[in-house]
Scaffold this motif. Structure first.
Motif: not given
Length: 744
Positions: A593-605, A617-625
């Motif tokens: 999942i770390g390859t999704l470098k453009h991912l900004r919103d991840l909801d695991l609720g 997980f640290n590779k999701l650097r674009s994550l905003q939410s």
């Protein structure tokens, strides 16, 4: 008709090119000329796009050309976003160098030298985009388009029984007619079903609400039940809704059909009831007979009544032996009164007799449909320029004759009136089922993730822009507020307005279920919402450009489906911006999942089986939410602190302490929510580093006994919400003495 949203996309891409930071420009050292060419070409195209949007409905070749441009512009946006991702990667490498000394030296070198391989890849991509635009140039120029200003003078629906009668005009006679029908005694032991039939927007639901809340009906029927049926006439679902309406708060999600039937009989036995089935679409007689027979088995059946609202006469014929009540349009006088109520402040219309004359002509075109009258009245609210009113009166869209399915052109006018940026945001709301109650903060985060918001002005944040957008949609009656909370609100869309959103977003958003056979390969946003889905639909395997994936299965959700979907996202959707996996049965996210470098919103609720996050997980650097509410996480890993773009974070963990927040981490964080961290004894050290934090919510953290003194350093904190943390009150006074501003 599907919209291209070309003007807004072009505007966003041009602004992104112009707004490249110094570090990002440095990454593009050998492609500056190509970037400039791309920018100049897009500015040239953008200058005539509004003219193209107005002409496209009469020119099929132009419309096809615009679809080609849309795909090129989207690809251009993805490439420009690559520069942001690479800059974040480099910044992360500087902030968190690997302990291996050779890697440290190598990364340091990369941070000071020009990244040749990245620039070569970007150069190739930008040249390819310029080539595609050049190939389309001859065709585009042949349309002889000119500059034009952006002058826009131009659900399952969830209902409730409440209505403000003072807002209803012209339905008193209809109300009395229905009440008279309800007061007649039942004959032949059959429960009378009174169908109210009419085209969408006539006010069938409103009429049913007026009847439902009348004092005479309340005295006549000790038990009243209101059910919004909409398109899914599923017996199990309807039984649950009826049971929950009769016995508030009863949970029966996991009950079998037999158990539901038995429970309903026990609740309705010897009860005289009025049941309203609002917004029924079902034309399958067998489904209705199932529900009718079950209701007939109760002792109070013969004394009870049912009201059904529907757009289809066939539904009325299936459900009732009584002649349907055909709801007619409002008289012109009532329509004008309603129009005036929405177009002017009280009494202000007296000062504009010229506008009233034009308004009479506009109202005539509504053909008595209250929803159209209200929408257009709201559109002209506080607009006193005669040209605005004349434009709406003379709009070509009104030439369409008003049949059952033709109210959309009337609503399309309110859509056309929106600024281009709001049109795209409105269309995005189609990515929900019609029965969805929207949450303002969820919608805003999805808009943010997909880059749909304008850049905030001074002293504003992105979230403020999103709230402004929603308020604009509220003021234009395109959405309707349901409940107001301290930090958010919920809202809904009328089913006709939702149909409009579906119409304009056909090639942007798609709702996928087990019966979906085809999806346009260039669709960008997907909602998967079918509990019968046992595998990822094959139609998705050929798609490459998806930016949003939302899964909303029911309780039978398959772990296999979710795992396959994650793998599909990683392998195919390289430019994914938003991924919602609420209540997924997954036990872990794949390391890939770390390859999704453009991912900004991840909801695991609600992903209660997820115990830890992957190392990547640290590779999701674009994550905003990031929503980790009600997960099974034991501790928040260090990798999450490395996400410097993070703005919204919800955490549920099973630890007594959170790791210390380091300087330079979470510098963009606006909202931090600690929810149901039942073992958490204190907030993390280093809270003073959250310089951007505006909202801190502590919810049901039973073991939390104090607030740290460092909270007084949070100068931007606006909301401190403490709910269900009984022990914290013991230590609150000491903090308040040091910082009285935190009392709110």
């Amino acid at each position: 008709m599907a919209e291209t949203f070309l003007f807004d996309i072009a505007e966003k891409v041009v602004k992104k090119i112009v707004g490249l930071t110094v570090d990002e420009v440095r990454l593009a050292f050998n492609v500056k000329a190509d970037l400039k060419k791309l920018k100049d070409t897009m500015i040239s195209i953008k200058a005539v796009l509004l003219d193209a949007e107005r002409q496209q409905h009469q020119n099929k070749k132009l419309r096809l050309c615009m679809w080609k441009l849309r795909d090129i512009f989207y690809d251009a946006e993805d490439v420009i976003d690559d520069f942001k991702c690479e800059a974040l990667r480099k910044q992360d490498a500087i902030n968190h160098p690997n302990t291996n000394s050779s890697k440290v030296r190598f990364l340091a070198s990369c941070c000071t030298c020009l990244p040749l391989s990245f620039s070569l890849r970007m150069g190739h991509k930008i040249k390819d985009i310029n080539r595609r635009l050049d190939e389309l140039a001859t065709e585009w120029n042949s349309f002889d388009l000119g500059p034009s200003s952006d002058d826009r003078h131009v659900l399952r629906r969830e209902t409730s029984s409440f209505v403000d009668s003072s807002d209803v005009i012209g339905r008193d006679e209809d109300k009395e007619n229905i009440i008279s029908m309800l007061m007649k005694p039942s004959e032949d032991g059959n429960i009378p079903v009174i169908p109210i039939v009419g085209i969408g927007g006539l006010g069938k639901t409103t009429l049913a609400q007026l009847v439902y809340n009348d004092d005479r009906i309340t005295r006549l029927f000790p038990l009243k039940i209101w059910i919004c049926v909409s398109e899914e006439f599923d017996l199990s679902r309807l039984l649950k809704l009826i049971i929950q309406s009769v016995n508030k708060g009863e949970r029966c999600d996991d009950s079998t059909l037999d158990a539901l039937q038995a429970r309903l009989r026990s609740l309705l036995n010897d009860k005289k009831f009025l049941l309203v089935l609002d917004d029924v679409w079902n034309e399958n007689q067998a489904k209705w007979v199932e529900l009718r027979n079950l209701l007939r088995s109760t002792d109070g059946f013969s004394r009870s009544k049912i009201i059904v609202t529907t757009r289809h006469s066939n539904v009325a014929l299936i459900m009732s032996l009584i002649r349907p009540y055909i709801l007619e349009g409002l008289p012109l006088e009532d329509c004008l009164t309603l129009f005036t109520k929405w177009a002017f402040n009280d009494g202000a219309e007296k000062h504009y007799p010229n506008l009233i004359r034009i308004g009479e002509e506009i109202v005539k075109k509504c053909k008595g449909v209250p929803l159209s009258v209200r929408t257009l009245g709201s559109l002209l609210f506080q607009k006193t320029d005669e040209s605005d009113w004349i434009y709406i009166r003379d709009s070509e869209i009104w030439r369409l004759e008003q049949h059952e399915n033709d109210i959309l052109p009337a609503l399309k006018l309110s859509y056309n009136y929106l600024p281009s940026h709001l049109q795209r945001c409105f269309a995005f709301l189609s990515l929900y089922k019609k029965d969805k109650i929207y949450s303002s903060d969820d919608v805003i985060r999805l808009w943010m993730a997909n880059g749909l918001l304008e850049h905030p002005k001074q002293n504003q944040e992105w979230e403020d822009v999103g709230k402004r957008y929603l308020n604009e949609l509220l003021s234009r009656c395109l959405i309707q507020k349901e409940n107001e909370f301290r930090l958010k609100f919920t809202f809904k869309m009328h089913d006709l307005v939702h149909d409009l959103a579906l119409d304009v977003s056909q090639k942007e958003c798609k709702i996928v279920n087990s019966e979906t056979k085809r999806v346009d390969e260039n669709v960008r946003h997907l909602l998967l919402c079918d509990e019968k889905l046992v595998e990822v639909p094959r139609v998705l395997e050929e798609m490459k450009n998806v930016r949003t994936v939302i899964i909303q299965y029911a309780s039978k959700r398959s772990k296999i489906v979710d795992k396959s979907l994650i793998n599909l996202c990683v392998s195919n959707f390289k430019y994914l911006r938003a991924l919602e996996l609420r209540k997924s049965p997954l036990t872990a996210l794949p390391n890939s999942i770390g390859t999704l470098k453009h991912l900004r919103d991840l909801d695991l609720g609600g992903c209660t089986s997820i115990r830890e996050l992957p190392r990547s997980f640290n590779k999701l650097r674009s994550l905003q939410s990031l929503n980790l509410r009600d997960t099974g996480l034991k501790q928040l890993p260090d990798s999450v602190q490395r996400l410097i773009e993070l703005r919204y974070l919800v955490i549920t963990i099973k630890a007594t302490h959170l790791k210390e927040i380091q300087a330079g981490c979470w510098t963009s964080l606006q909202s931090l929510v600690l929810c149901e961290c039942s073992e958490l004894e204190c907030l993390p050290e280093g809270m003073q580093y959250l310089k951007s934090l505006r909202t801190l919510v502590l919810h049901c953290c039973d073991s939390l006994v104090s607030l740290p003194r460092s909270l007084k350093c949070l100068t931007k904190l606006e909301y401190l919400v403490i709910v269900g943390c009984a022990q914290i009150n013991l230590k609150m006074e000491a903090v308040e003495e040091e910082d009285k501003d935190l009392r709110e």
